[in-house]
Structures are given as structure tokens and as C-alpha cells.
Design a protein around this motif. Structure first.
Motif, PDB file in Angstrom:
ATOM      1  N   MET A   1      47.116   2.814   5.514  1.00 10.39           N
ATOM      2  CA  MET A   1      46.373   3.900   6.144  1.00 10.39           C
ATOM      3  C   MET A   1      45.520   3.412   7.311  1.00 10.39           C
ATOM      4  O   MET A   1      45.145   4.183   8.161  1.00 10.39           O
ATOM      5  N   GLU A   2      45.192   2.079   7.371  1.00  9.20           N
ATOM      6  CA  GLU A   2      44.354   1.583   8.448  1.00  9.20           C
ATOM      7  C   GLU A   2      45.057   1.718   9.789  1.00  9.20           C
ATOM      8  O   GLU A   2      44.480   2.145  10.780  1.00  9.20           O
ATOM      9  N   ALA A   3      46.336   1.330   9.803  1.00 10.72           N
ATOM     10  CA  ALA A   3      47.079   1.431  11.059  1.00 10.72           C
ATOM     11  C   ALA A   3      47.196   2.877  11.485  1.00 10.72           C
ATOM     12  O   ALA A   3      47.138   3.206  12.656  1.00 10.72           O
ATOM     13  N   PHE A   4      47.361   3.755  10.505  1.00 12.43           N
ATOM     14  CA  PHE A   4      47.491   5.172  10.802  1.00 12.43           C
ATOM     15  C   PHE A   4      46.208   5.715  11.400  1.00 12.43           C
ATOM     16  O   PHE A   4      46.231   6.508  12.327  1.00 12.43           O
ATOM     17  N   SER A   5      45.049   5.242  10.888  1.00 15.93           N
ATOM     18  CA  SER A   5      43.762   5.702  11.399  1.00 15.93           C
ATOM     19  C   SER A   5      43.477   5.110  12.768  1.00 15.93           C
ATOM     20  O   SER A   5      42.818   5.724  13.586  1.00 15.93           O
ATOM     21  N   ALA A   6      43.971   3.887  13.029  1.00 22.02           N
ATOM     22  CA  ALA A   6      43.716   3.244  14.309  1.00 22.02           C
ATOM     23  C   ALA A   6      44.461   3.952  15.442  1.00 22.02           C
ATOM     24  O   ALA A   6      44.013   3.960  16.575  1.00 22.02           O
ATOM     25  N   GLU A   7      45.593   4.529  15.141  1.00 19.39           N
ATOM     26  CA  GLU A   7      46.352   5.259  16.145  1.00 19.39           C
ATOM     27  C   GLU A   7      46.616   6.662  15.607  1.00 19.39           C
ATOM     28  O   GLU A   7      47.723   6.977  15.204  1.00 19.39           O
ATOM     29  N   PRO A   8      45.589   7.496  15.588  1.00 22.51           N
ATOM     30  CA  PRO A   8      45.705   8.810  14.965  1.00 22.51           C
ATOM     31  C   PRO A   8      46.786   9.679  15.602  1.00 22.51           C
ATOM     32  O   PRO A   8      46.717  10.029  16.760  1.00 22.51           O
ATOM     33  N   GLY A   9      47.783   9.961  14.821  1.00 22.19           N
ATOM     34  CA  GLY A   9      48.808  10.894  15.247  1.00 22.19           C
ATOM     35  C   GLY A   9      49.950  10.298  16.031  1.00 22.19           C
ATOM     36  O   GLY A   9      51.051  10.835  16.016  1.00 22.19           O
ATOM     37  N   TRP A  10      49.722   9.166  16.721  1.00 24.15           N
ATOM     38  CA  TRP A  10      50.760   8.663  17.612  1.00 24.15           C
ATOM     39  C   TRP A  10      51.927   8.042  16.865  1.00 24.15           C
ATOM     40  O   TRP A  10      53.079   8.131  17.314  1.00 24.15           O
ATOM     41  N   VAL A  11      51.643   7.383  15.752  1.00 16.95           N
ATOM     42  CA  VAL A  11      52.738   6.839  14.941  1.00 16.95           C
ATOM     43  C   VAL A  11      53.604   7.976  14.413  1.00 16.95           C
ATOM     44  O   VAL A  11      54.837   7.931  14.481  1.00 16.95           O
ATOM     45  N   ALA A  12      52.945   9.011  13.895  1.00 12.77           N
ATOM     46  CA  ALA A  12      53.684  10.168  13.381  1.00 12.77           C
ATOM     47  C   ALA A  12      54.425  10.891  14.503  1.00 12.77           C
ATOM     48  O   ALA A  12      55.535  11.385  14.307  1.00 12.77           O
ATOM     49  N   LEU A  13      53.815  10.950  15.693  1.00  6.37           N
ATOM     50  CA  LEU A  13      54.468  11.597  16.832  1.00  6.37           C
ATOM     51  C   LEU A  13      55.728  10.842  17.229  1.00  6.37           C
ATOM     52  O   LEU A  13      56.783  11.454  17.463  1.00  6.37           O
ATOM     53  N   ARG A  14      55.626   9.522  17.313  1.00  5.42           N
ATOM     54  CA  ARG A  14      56.805   8.726  17.681  1.00  5.42           C
ATOM     55  C   ARG A  14      57.926   8.910  16.662  1.00  5.42           C
ATOM     56  O   ARG A  14      59.098   9.041  17.035  1.00  5.42           O
ATOM     57  N   LEU A  15      57.560   8.920  15.390  1.00  5.11           N
ATOM     58  CA  LEU A  15      58.574   9.108  14.354  1.00  5.11           C
ATOM     59  C   LEU A  15      59.185  10.508  14.442  1.00  5.11           C
ATOM     60  O   LEU A  15      60.399  10.675  14.309  1.00  5.11           O
ATOM     61  N   SER A  16      58.353  11.514  14.678  1.00  6.57           N
ATOM     62  CA  SER A  16      58.850  12.886  14.793  1.00  6.57           C
ATOM     63  C   SER A  16      59.812  13.024  15.965  1.00  6.57           C
ATOM     64  O   SER A  16      60.848  13.690  15.862  1.00  6.57           O
ATOM     65  N   LEU A  17      59.465  12.407  17.094  1.00  5.58           N
ATOM     66  CA  LEU A  17      60.347  12.449  18.258  1.00  5.58           C
ATOM     67  C   LEU A  17      61.665  11.737  17.971  1.00  5.58           C
ATOM     68  O   LEU A  17      62.741  12.207  18.359  1.00  5.58           O
ATOM     69  N   LYS A  18      61.580  10.606  17.293  1.00  6.59           N
ATOM     70  CA  LYS A  18      62.782   9.850  16.934  1.00  6.59           C
ATOM     71  C   LYS A  18      63.689  10.681  16.032  1.00  6.59           C
ATOM     72  O   LYS A  18      64.908  10.791  16.265  1.00  6.59           O
ATOM     73  N   VAL A  19      63.096  11.284  15.013  1.00  5.30           N
ATOM     74  CA  VAL A  19      63.861  12.109  14.082  1.00  5.30           C
ATOM     75  C   VAL A  19      64.465  13.321  14.806  1.00  5.30           C
ATOM     76  O   VAL A  19      65.638  13.656  14.630  1.00  5.30           O
ATOM     77  N   ALA A  20      63.644  13.973  15.650  1.00  8.24           N
ATOM     78  CA  ALA A  20      64.107  15.169  16.350  1.00  8.24           C
ATOM     79  C   ALA A  20      65.240  14.851  17.321  1.00  8.24           C
ATOM     80  O   ALA A  20      66.194  15.635  17.446  1.00  8.24           O
ATOM     81  N   VAL A  21      65.146  13.724  18.021  1.00 10.49           N
ATOM     82  CA  VAL A  21      66.200  13.353  18.977  1.00 10.49           C
ATOM     83  C   VAL A  21      67.524  13.115  18.255  1.00 10.49           C
ATOM     84  O   VAL A  21      68.579  13.624  18.668  1.00 10.49           O
ATOM     85  N   TRP A  22      67.481  12.347  17.173  1.00 11.15           N
ATOM     86  CA  TRP A  22      68.713  12.071  16.434  1.00 11.15           C
ATOM     87  C   TRP A  22      69.282  13.335  15.791  1.00 11.15           C
ATOM     88  O   TRP A  22      70.494  13.569  15.821  1.00 11.15           O
ATOM     89  N   ALA A  23      68.404  14.139  15.208  1.00  6.96           N
ATOM     90  CA  ALA A  23      68.862  15.374  14.567  1.00  6.96           C
ATOM     91  C   ALA A  23      69.471  16.330  15.596  1.00  6.96           C
ATOM     92  O   ALA A  23      70.516  16.950  15.350  1.00  6.96           O
ATOM     93  N   THR A  24      68.836  16.435  16.758  1.00 10.74           N
ATOM     94  CA  THR A  24      69.341  17.324  17.801  1.00 10.74           C
ATOM     95  C   THR A  24      70.672  16.826  18.351  1.00 10.74           C
ATOM     96  O   THR A  24      71.561  17.632  18.663  1.00 10.74           O
ATOM     97  N   ALA A  25      70.827  15.507  18.471  1.00 12.68           N
ATOM     98  CA  ALA A  25      72.091  14.948  18.950  1.00 12.68           C
ATOM     99  C   ALA A  25      73.229  15.291  17.985  1.00 12.68           C
ATOM    100  O   ALA A  25      74.331  15.692  18.411  1.00 12.68           O
ATOM    101  N   LEU A  26      72.968  15.147  16.688  1.00  8.81           N
ATOM    102  CA  LEU A  26      73.976  15.514  15.689  1.00  8.81           C
ATOM    103  C   LEU A  26      74.300  17.003  15.766  1.00  8.81           C
ATOM    104  O   LEU A  26      75.475  17.410  15.717  1.00  8.81           O
TER     105      LEU A  26
END
Length: 228
Positions: A1-26
């Protein structure tokens, strides 16, 4: 949780974009192929197939998540086979999040592609065939260029839907910070933990991204009113 708090939202945003790009490509590959099939071919059960493929649009995400567990879970039809032959386990991985998002958003690409292909004048396609162009060539050089705006509009809507997917993703991918915790799941976790400021930040990030995508989709969707 420390890394998550140090970069609030950006880790989750990067993962969401990654998931969305791959899902949309499929979804783009499968949606264009099936959309063209439904738009141009006449066969028994065509509308039934369309209804089945559109089910994820109206079915509760948790139900879809359960079906995915039955299919790709360790004891599922595909999951057990992957585990047995390749040692792969999709559950609680970002790949599972991609599958969940792709299934939920797929009808948006399918409907957009089918409507776009049905709007293309078949006489133009027939003229190209008379000139000796192959069926695949007609699709690439005539049909797709005339239908691309509708296809891309549906694809962008699918991308936005993939960004906001929650229920099915939570069931098959869980909520592992930095690995499977997408923006929507991160919002849920922040609210549950009473971190209102963090939740507000995540909501703003999600809203901004989705608004940008929706505005782009509206710009690309064919406008039937020439005065607009």
C-alpha cells in the motif's frame, strides 16, 4: 500500500489503460469480423447470434464474472486445460482483467461495426467485384474505408467501458494493488477504507479520461444531420 499511496491513482490508471487497450484491441478484431458477418450474410439464427453476442450489454457484471470463472477458472473448461498443458492460471492476473473488460465491452464494438457496415451501399461493393477486386480486397478498399468512422466510434465507446469495468473484473482478477487493481476497483477500495480524498482523486481521473474518449467518439460517429 505504500507504493500505492506514494503515487495516488497513477499505478491504477496505468493498469486501467493497459487493460483497456488490450481489451479494446481484442474487441476490435472480433467485433469487426462478426459485425461484418451479421451485416452482410443471411443465415438461420443470425438474429439469435446477435442477441447472444449482445448479452454482456444487459447482463449483470457479476453474472458475467461467474460465467468467466466457470470458463477460465482453475476448474473451468478452458482454465483447467491451460493449467494442465501450459501451467497457466489466468485467475487473479491482469490478463483476466483484460478478458473481463473485453467481454463486457464487446457489444459496443459489435453494434457499431454492424450498423456501419449496413450503411455502406452494396452497389459500390458489387462494382468493385465487377472490376475484378477480390472479396477481401473489396472489404479493405471499399467497405472498411466507408464504415471506419462508425467502427472507430464503437471502438472508443468500448475503450471507455473497459476503463470503467468493475464487477466482472473484481470476480476474476481480484484487487491486488499494482497488479490487478484498476481505477474503478481502486475507487471502491478507497471508499471502503474511508479515504475520501483519495477516492475523489481517482474519480476525477476516471471521469476526465472517459469524457475525453466520449467526446472523441461523438466526433467520429457519423452525423445524419448535415446542419449539425
Amino acid at each position: 500500500m505504500e507504493a500505492f499511496s506514494a503515487e495516488p491513482g497513477w499505478v491504477a490508471l496505468r493498469l486501467s489503460l493497459k487493460v483497456a487497450v488490450w481489451a479494446t484491441a481484442l474487441d476490435l478484431v472480433c467485433g469487426v469480423a462478426l459485425g461484418y458477418l451479421l451485416a452482410r450474410k443471411r443465415f438461420w439464427g443470425r438474429e439469435l447470434l446477435d442477441a447472444v453476442l449482445t448479452l454482456p450489454m444487459v447482463m449483470p457484471p457479476t453474472v458475467l464474472g461467474y460465467y468467466l470463472l466457470v470458463i477460465i477458472g482453475r476448474n473451468g473448461v478452458i482454465g483447467a486445460w491451460l493449467q494442465r498443458h501450459f501451467g497457466l492460471n489466468l485467475i487473479f492476473t491482469w490478463q483476466a482483467a483484460v478478458i473481463a473488460a473485453a467481454v463486457v465491452a464487446f457489444p459496443l464494438v459489435l453494434k457499431g461495426a454492424r450498423a456501419a457496415f449496413e450503411s455502406v451501399d452494396t452497389q459500390l461493393e458489387q462494382a468493385a467485384r465487377v472490376l475484378g477486386v477480390s472479396s477481401f480486397g473489396v472489404f479493405l478498399r471499399v467497405t472498411l474505408p466507408l464504415a471506419w468512422r462508425g467502427v472507430l466510434g464503437g471502438t472508443l465507446l468500448a475503450f471507455a467501458r473497459s476503463m470503467g469495468e468493475f464487477g466482472a473484473t473484481l470476480m476474476v482478477a481480484g484487487s491486488i494493488p499494482g497488479k490487478t487493481q484498476t481505477l474503478s476497483i481502486a475507487v471502491y477500495e478507497a471508499v471502503q477504507a474511508g479515504q475520501d480524498d483519495h477516492a475523489n482523486l481517482l474519480v476525477i481521473i476516471t471521469s476526465v479520461v472517459c469524457i475525453v474518449v466520449l467526446v472523441a467518439a461523438n466526433k467520429l460517429t457519423p452525423n445524419r444531420n448535415p446542419q449539425a
